[in-house]
Design an enzyme around this catalytic site. Sequence first.
Site, PDB file in Angstrom:
ATOM      1  N   GLY A   1      -0.168  -9.025  -2.839  1.00 18.18           N
ATOM      2  CA  GLY A   1      -1.403  -8.956  -2.061  1.00 18.18           C
ATOM      3  C   GLY A   1      -1.426 -10.080  -1.046  1.00 18.18           C
ATOM      4  O   GLY A   1      -1.813 -11.201  -1.359  1.00 18.18           O
ATOM      5  N   GLY A   2      -0.973  -9.799   0.164  1.00 17.86           N
ATOM      6  CA  GLY A   2      -1.102 -10.758   1.258  1.00 17.86           C
ATOM      7  C   GLY A   2      -0.226 -11.972   1.204  1.00 17.86           C
ATOM      8  O   GLY A   2      -0.526 -12.981   1.849  1.00 17.86           O
TER       9      GLY A   2
ATOM     10  N   LYS B   1      10.005   2.487  -2.953  1.00 16.21           N
ATOM     11  CA  LYS B   1       8.782   3.206  -2.614  1.00 16.21           C
ATOM     12  C   LYS B   1       8.468   4.203  -3.718  1.00 16.21           C
ATOM     13  O   LYS B   1       9.352   4.896  -4.208  1.00 16.21           O
ATOM     14  CB  LYS B   1       8.975   3.940  -1.273  1.00 16.21           C
ATOM     15  CG  LYS B   1       7.785   4.817  -0.897  1.00 16.21           C
ATOM     16  CD  LYS B   1       7.547   4.907   0.590  1.00 16.21           C
ATOM     17  CE  LYS B   1       6.246   5.660   0.881  1.00 16.21           C
ATOM     18  NZ  LYS B   1       5.019   4.962   0.416  1.00 16.21           N
TER      19      LYS B   1
ATOM     20  N   ASN C   1       2.883   3.445 -10.490  1.00 10.67           N
ATOM     21  CA  ASN C   1       1.796   3.380  -9.517  1.00 10.67           C
ATOM     22  C   ASN C   1       0.740   4.410  -9.925  1.00 10.67           C
ATOM     23  O   ASN C   1       0.953   5.603  -9.781  1.00 10.67           O
ATOM     24  CB  ASN C   1       2.381   3.697  -8.135  1.00 10.67           C
ATOM     25  CG  ASN C   1       1.315   3.846  -7.070  1.00 10.67           C
ATOM     26  OD1 ASN C   1       0.130   3.601  -7.309  1.00 10.67           O
ATOM     27  ND2 ASN C   1       1.729   4.254  -5.875  1.00 10.67           N
TER      28      ASN C   1
ATOM     29  N   GLY D   1      -2.280  -6.941   3.113  1.00 15.10           N
ATOM     30  CA  GLY D   1      -2.062  -8.086   3.992  1.00 15.10           C
ATOM     31  C   GLY D   1      -2.899  -9.289   3.588  1.00 15.10           C
ATOM     32  O   GLY D   1      -3.678  -9.237   2.634  1.00 15.10           O
TER      33      GLY D   1
ATOM     34  N   ASN E   1      -2.752  -3.275  -6.106  1.00 13.76           N
ATOM     35  CA  ASN E   1      -2.539  -2.294  -5.067  1.00 13.76           C
ATOM     36  C   ASN E   1      -3.562  -2.529  -3.947  1.00 13.76           C
ATOM     37  O   ASN E   1      -4.361  -3.465  -4.023  1.00 13.76           O
ATOM     38  CB  ASN E   1      -2.663  -0.870  -5.629  1.00 13.76           C
ATOM     39  CG  ASN E   1      -1.674   0.077  -4.961  1.00 13.76           C
ATOM     40  OD1 ASN E   1      -1.568   0.083  -3.739  1.00 13.76           O
ATOM     41  ND2 ASN E   1      -0.970   0.871  -5.737  1.00 13.76           N
TER      42      ASN E   1
ATOM     43  N   ASN F   1      -3.225   1.589   5.563  1.00 14.09           N
ATOM     44  CA  ASN F   1      -2.223   2.632   5.673  1.00 14.09           C
ATOM     45  C   ASN F   1      -2.672   3.861   4.922  1.00 14.09           C
ATOM     46  O   ASN F   1      -3.381   3.778   3.924  1.00 14.09           O
ATOM     47  CB  ASN F   1      -0.854   2.157   5.155  1.00 14.09           C
ATOM     48  CG  ASN F   1      -0.696   2.329   3.656  1.00 14.09           C
ATOM     49  OD1 ASN F   1      -0.413   3.434   3.170  1.00 14.09           O
ATOM     50  ND2 ASN F   1      -0.886   1.254   2.903  1.00 14.09           N
TER      51      ASN F   1
ATOM     52  N   CYS G   1      -3.153   6.840  -7.615  1.00 15.43           N
ATOM     53  CA  CYS G   1      -3.044   8.143  -6.966  1.00 15.43           C
ATOM     54  C   CYS G   1      -4.156   9.023  -7.501  1.00 15.43           C
ATOM     55  O   CYS G   1      -4.588   8.874  -8.640  1.00 15.43           O
ATOM     56  CB  CYS G   1      -1.722   8.821  -7.297  1.00 15.43           C
ATOM     57  SG  CYS G   1      -0.326   7.732  -7.274  1.00 15.43           S
TER      58      CYS G   1
HETATM   59  C1  LIG Z   1       2.551   1.014   4.294  1.00 19.10           C
HETATM   60  C2  LIG Z   1       2.342   0.742   2.839  1.00 19.10           C
HETATM   61  C3  LIG Z   1       2.817   1.637   1.897  1.00 19.10           C
HETATM   62  C4  LIG Z   1       2.612   1.412   0.541  1.00 19.10           C
HETATM   63  N1  LIG Z   1       3.114   2.291  -0.362  1.00 19.10           N
HETATM   64  C5  LIG Z   1       2.986   2.038  -1.684  1.00 19.10           C
HETATM   65  C6  LIG Z   1       3.576   2.870  -2.646  1.00 19.10           C
HETATM   66  O1  LIG Z   1       4.259   3.848  -2.325  1.00 19.10           O
HETATM   67  N2  LIG Z   1       3.394   2.586  -3.971  1.00 19.10           N
HETATM   68  C7  LIG Z   1       2.684   1.497  -4.378  1.00 19.10           C
HETATM   69  O2  LIG Z   1       2.571   1.263  -5.582  1.00 19.10           O
HETATM   70  N3  LIG Z   1       2.119   0.674  -3.487  1.00 19.10           N
HETATM   71  C8  LIG Z   1       2.254   0.907  -2.152  1.00 19.10           C
HETATM   72  N4  LIG Z   1       1.715   0.045  -1.249  1.00 19.10           N
HETATM   73  C9  LIG Z   1       0.989  -1.138  -1.740  1.00 19.10           C
HETATM   74  C10 LIG Z   1       1.900  -2.379  -1.775  1.00 19.10           C
HETATM   75  O3  LIG Z   1       2.961  -2.201  -2.661  1.00 19.10           O
HETATM   76  C11 LIG Z   1       1.101  -3.620  -2.196  1.00 19.10           C
HETATM   77  O4  LIG Z   1       0.571  -3.434  -3.479  1.00 19.10           O
HETATM   78  C12 LIG Z   1      -0.030  -3.933  -1.246  1.00 19.10           C
HETATM   79  O5  LIG Z   1       0.327  -3.623   0.075  1.00 19.10           O
HETATM   80  C13 LIG Z   1      -0.467  -5.378  -1.313  1.00 19.10           C
HETATM   81  O6  LIG Z   1       0.574  -6.242  -0.963  1.00 19.10           O
HETATM   82  P1  LIG Z   1       0.767  -6.830   0.536  1.00 19.10           P
HETATM   83  O7  LIG Z   1      -0.550  -7.352   0.958  1.00 19.10           O
HETATM   84  O8  LIG Z   1       1.829  -7.886   0.393  1.00 19.10           O
HETATM   85  O9  LIG Z   1       1.214  -5.685   1.379  1.00 19.10           O
HETATM   86  C14 LIG Z   1       1.908   0.260   0.106  1.00 19.10           C
HETATM   87  C15 LIG Z   1       1.440  -0.632   1.060  1.00 19.10           C
HETATM   88  C16 LIG Z   1       1.637  -0.422   2.404  1.00 19.10           C
HETATM   89  C17 LIG Z   1       1.114  -1.403   3.378  1.00 19.10           C
END
Ligand SMILES: Cc1cc2nc3c(=O)[nH]c(=O)nc-3n(C[C@H](O)[C@H](O)[C@H](O)COP(=O)(O)O)c2cc1C
Lengths: 308, 308, 291, 291
Positions: free
Chosen positions: A248-249, A47, A129, A221, A196, A71, A132
């Site tokens: 991404g998903g 994280k 990341n 998602g 992201n 989120n 921000c």
């Molecule tokens: C609850 C949550 C917390 C996340 N926290 C971070 C984070 O701390 N740093 C980051 O670079 N991306 C963060 N993301 C983004 C994920 O790393 C990812 O890029 C994004 O969710 C797309 O992938 P997914 O669809 O498989 O979740 C977060 C996503 C979710 C859902």
Amino acid sequence: MSDVDLSTELAYAKFENPIFTASGCASSGKELAQFFPLTELGAMVTKSIMLRPRSGRATPRMAETPSGMLNSIGLQGPGIDLFLEEDLPWLLNTGARAVVSIAGESVDEYGALSRRLRGVKGISAIEVNISCPNVENRGLVFACDQASARAVIETVRINIGGEYPIIAKLSPDVTDISLIAGEVINAGADGLALINTLLGMVIDSETLKPVLGGKTGGLSGPAIRPVAVRAIYQVHAKYPKIPILGMGGVTSGGDALQLIAAGASAVSVGTASFGDPLAPVRIKEELASLLEGHGFSRIRDAIGVAHV
Amino acid sequence: MSDVDLSTELAYAKFENPIFTASGCASSGKELAQFFPLTELGAMVTKSIMLRPRSGRATPRMAETPSGMLNSIGLQGPGIDLFLEEDLPWLLNTGARAVVSIAGESVDEYGALSRRLRGVKGISAIEVNISCPNVENRGLVFACDQASARAVIETVRINIGGEYPIIAKLSPDVTDISLIAGEVINAGADGLALINTLLGMVIDSETLKPVLGGKTGGLSGPAIRPVAVRAIYQVHAKYPKIPILGMGGVTSGGDALQLIAAGASAVSVGTASFGDPLAPVRIKEELASLLEGHGFSRIRDAIGVAHV
Amino acid sequence: MVVDEGWSLVPINPRAEVTQARILSNRKVGAYHHIAFEAGEIGRYAKPGNFIAIAVGGDFSSMPLHRVFAIYRAKAEGIHASTIEIIVAAHGKGSEWLVKQSEGSQLRITGPLGTSFPLPAEPVNVAIVGGGYGSAPLFDLADHLKTRGCRVDAVIGASTSSKIFAPLDGKRTVNSVTVTTEDGSAGVQGRVTDVLDELIDRQRIDLIYSCGPMAMLKAIDEVAQRHQISHLISVEEAMACGIGICMTCVLPIKDSKGIVKMTRTCIEGPVIDSERVLWSKGIPEGTWGAP
Amino acid sequence: MVVDEGWSLVPINPRAEVTQARILSNRKVGAYHHIAFEAGEIGRYAKPGNFIAIAVGGDFSSMPLHRVFAIYRAKAEGIHASTIEIIVAAHGKGSEWLVKQSEGSQLRITGPLGTSFPLPAEPVNVAIVGGGYGSAPLFDLADHLKTRGCRVDAVIGASTSSKIFAPLDGKRTVNSVTVTTEDGSAGVQGRVTDVLDELIDRQRIDLIYSCGPMAMLKAIDEVAQRHQISHLISVEEAMACGIGICMTCVLPIKDSKGIVKMTRTCIEGPVIDSERVLWSKGIPEGTWGAP
Ligand SMILES: Cc1cc2nc3c(=O)[nH]c(=O)nc-3n(C[C@H](O)[C@H](O)[C@H](O)COP(=O)(O)O)c2cc1C
Ligand SMILES: Cc1cc2nc3c(=O)[nH]c(=O)nc-3n(C[C@H](O)[C@H](O)[C@H](O)COP(=O)(O)OP(=O)(O)OC[C@H]3O[C@@H](n4cnc5c(N)ncnc54)[C@H](O)[C@@H]3O)c2cc1C
Ligand SMILES: Cc1cc2nc3c(=O)[nH]c(=O)nc-3n(C[C@H](O)[C@H](O)[C@H](O)COP(=O)(O)OP(=O)(O)OC[C@H]3O[C@@H](n4cnc5c(N)ncnc54)[C@H](O)[C@@H]3O)c2cc1C
Ligand SMILES: Cc1cc2nc3c(=O)[nH]c(=O)nc-3n(C[C@H](O)[C@H](O)[C@H](O)COP(=O)(O)O)c2cc1C
Ligand code: FES
Ligand code: FES
């Protein structure tokens, strides 16, 4: 398990397989380790960690959306010191590969984080990341501004030295993601993490106010998968030699293969783990047998095939 | 049906109810008229019409995605002449309200379209779809560039006169949608339509190539609803007096209410009609009873309540 | 007052597993559905207070997130596997889907999750207080308490009688049951706290276990504090994952050193010693890492 | 040669309605599923060649688009409503979901949609040619043709025997059935076109109706053209809506003035006179509005 060679690379970091966790979707590993050995992963992406401990945003912090979720965690975390003292050693001790994600509120904070990470043993790569808000620039997200994005990566490059590949994680919420990609590559990024979350909002059907404590949140998602595939495809078309960590998903081996065909060298699994803790392992196995079915003997040959 | 006053306005155009079709998701009305009287709609928004007839993109033109779909229709249509000769008179003859959507490949083409529409009787508003590639500017989408977006709306404003409200339809694929909104408002837009589709891609699991003939396509449906709500909320916060026609993944009265609470004065239903031809009528009824449940006697009081 | 039996309150339940569970039965009980599953080893390791996370919506679901439910009863040995039972209030999309699933359906379940109720070292006088479906995990707890020689009095409250969950065998386990409903449709008209004071005095209650909505827990805690008795609560925060990886289910809670942290109630809860809980909403000043 | 019975080939089926249909039965037939519905008035107005569009995935579906299926049989009068039957090849997500639905399930169905097969004005010799599940709508057509005194010979082809759909009563309706399979597992080894030439000559075929994959229709059309006989086809293009509002299902087709347009096969098809069809892929040069 199949015979396909799943080993892959992100710049000069080599990984046994291409399925990683996604930053913020696996904490620092302890929780998923209850369900499978973390060595099953290509790497654990931790994280995003900040310089200081951080309590994150007010609750509610999530809302489910059609095939996705929002989120607004707000980067809750222990800060770099405790992370290096407790979380990272624990993780490395499992034998898992670690990609450390960092986040800051100013260019200097990224610099300070990089100095803290310099020379830390056992890290495989740094994911930066940059989605921000930059407190020094009207809260404009670094990843949404070419100059800020470049400044962060330059700072990380200078402060961290050449020890770990730098993976810059970009936001899809921009007019042209390949422009931002170009900037961070010029600034010294060895690879890119795409994508992201997308900025979204859900309004509560009872109160008619935004559900999230932070009002807006990040959409992740399956819903965003087509955007991820498109972003990876666009950037890979323009910078075919820059390795991409795609996300991404992704919820199945077929989804992972889509991102790989679009140009990803490895794939992070995020939201899918929330509904199935074993998702990363399952996805890895499904991917291997799909690759075999397509006649690939090694995954490298599948990277970017959609462009051929 | 409930007693809630559903009548609403987009600038100086008044409508009996806030549920419209979405451009490109209802053709020019004939097909849906098999299922319900078009007078049930607040207005029919017609498929974006161009100056000349157009065959559109090669097939396949669509791919289903989780809670959404990609389309790459490529603005197939008969061209403005035939539209004014046949489609529009037919539509107006049903007694339905018509919002005419136009699209062009150059600023001049928008100008020419506006001149053709000038003085045409019976039109309630013009929706200007600027999510098209500008052939005179390296194919850059008008809606993704402040200067191009402004130029189109200025041209439409000058050429069409003050007869119909001009609704500028924006793309969410930009770094800051409120900036583009500001430009088109300054250029003379009376209202905004938010949002058009997001750029996406799906890769075929068999061929490992992009599914769509046009490679990329526009993502629509419930998957993008959080992005629509966010965009409407952002723009309404900045320009609370500019009426918004909201759209993006609306499949229920509750969804429509989310967009209205975020700041939309009316709501277009697009992809939902593909899976349920009666969706617009059902959504209208659901919305009315939800408003009643919330104690609203007129919909106007619900517009933008999420900001209060 | 309480002993932690091995790992009742240890964060991250070490027994959690993912399993394909099969619905054995699903029937309506008042306003709720009582669903029983054959669920791998989950029932073998479940302790009172643990919960499970269920994937909802089937193969082509638009709902990517888990739904979590307290374990009402668990049996180590079923015919093919262990069994678990839950009490579901159909509420939003996922729970509505869940209560429609019929016998034989296969669902992916993760569990047992979370902390469980620590048991007192000695036979003491206990009150269990449940609001709505919150009473579900308390009867199994009562069973364990009785085995240890405790006296157990139950207070079960809800807005209306159909939302009182108090099964017959559960009622038989405890020494007394007081029902309260806000509309007076069953038992005493009022709230659980309206009868609790008197019960504490009458039965010399040493320890309270409670489970229900946050507002109720807070009200009970005020009573417990007034009487200076220990209070173990099971909290209910919105959970996306239920397994500690998403950070959505946090509450401001004091750690062992007294530092307030936004704590994940899915792995350090749902069962928490009420001493550790800050009842204020939002992120209280002085929370670790607060801006 | 053919007469258009009122509105067989008129674009936009005027009888279309949306209804909550109930599954009466669902059973496996070779590689396919035969599903019968009680479906409002759809069965009353359905004509051979029409299709229906089905919403899939249930209440919390991640699949927003319709799935379309040719009507295999329709009955104007069922017990409560008219009935329709379809033959489904489980293929992708939605059709896989569909074949798993059990008796009694409620699905939203829109229909009857599209054009239907025009019938010959006089009793002529007809060949019906079906590939895979493409034979499904042809048996009902054959029934109508027989009533008009036509001789009907059927050629049914597929890759392998389990994919031959030729129900017994269907076979009884027609004068002859020739089966072809590419692997030789049933009937003649080969393709439908391998037996068609000879059939046309032998039975002095005047008119062909065909339904199946585009490549098969094209091959049949070459045979039909060589023999200079009319050929009505039912095409299958990917459809998102099935009702004419999305523009995904287009093919380059000549209009009545000979102008080639990208034509929606859901409202101006699926049944089309093969004369109008351009068999080239993509958008042929000279297409109306082509760049
Ligand atoms: C609850 C949550 C917390 C996340 N926290 C971070 C984070 O701390 N740093 C980051 O670079 N991306 C963060 N993301 C983004 C994920 O790393 C990812 O890029 C994004 O969710 C797309 O992938 P997914 O669809 O498989 O979740 C977060 C996503 C979710 C859902
Ligand atoms: C430890 C614990 C034990 C619980 N035990 C029970 C029980 O025994 N019986 C029962 O009926 N309910 C119980 N709940 C509440 C139950 O989890 C929610 O009612 C349910 O998740 C709502 O899902 P939905 O699909 O109806 O709502 P939706 O609004 O569609 O849910 C969307 C998302 O939000 C989460 N969510 C929404 N509300 C809640 C909530 N109140 N708690 C946790 N997550 C929520 C869901 O998990 C899901 O991820 C418990 C909650 C917790 C935290
Ligand atoms: C006029 C017509 C009649 C048909 N009759 C039959 C029949 O009797 N029996 C049968 O098994 N199949 C029939 N089909 C094909 C059937 O529609 C597809 O196999 C089915 O839609 C695929 O859905 P899926 O969920 O399996 O695939 P998915 O790939 O998940 O479908 C995604 C989307 O693409 C569309 N799509 C994908 N493939 C096709 C296709 N081949 N044709 C149309 N849409 C497609 C779907 O409608 C859906 O909107 C017919 C198609 C047409 C056009
Ligand atoms: C098949 C299809 C065609 C579309 N064509 C147009 C168009 O011609 N002009 C336009 O402005 N928007 C067009 N759109 C975008 C919709 O009008 C709408 O903005 C978008 O689909 C989001 O709404 P929805 O999620 O309700 O579909 C099209 C969308 C789809 C799915
Ligand atoms: S619900 Fe995900 S961390 Fe607790
Ligand atoms: S399938 Fe939508 S127009 Fe034909």
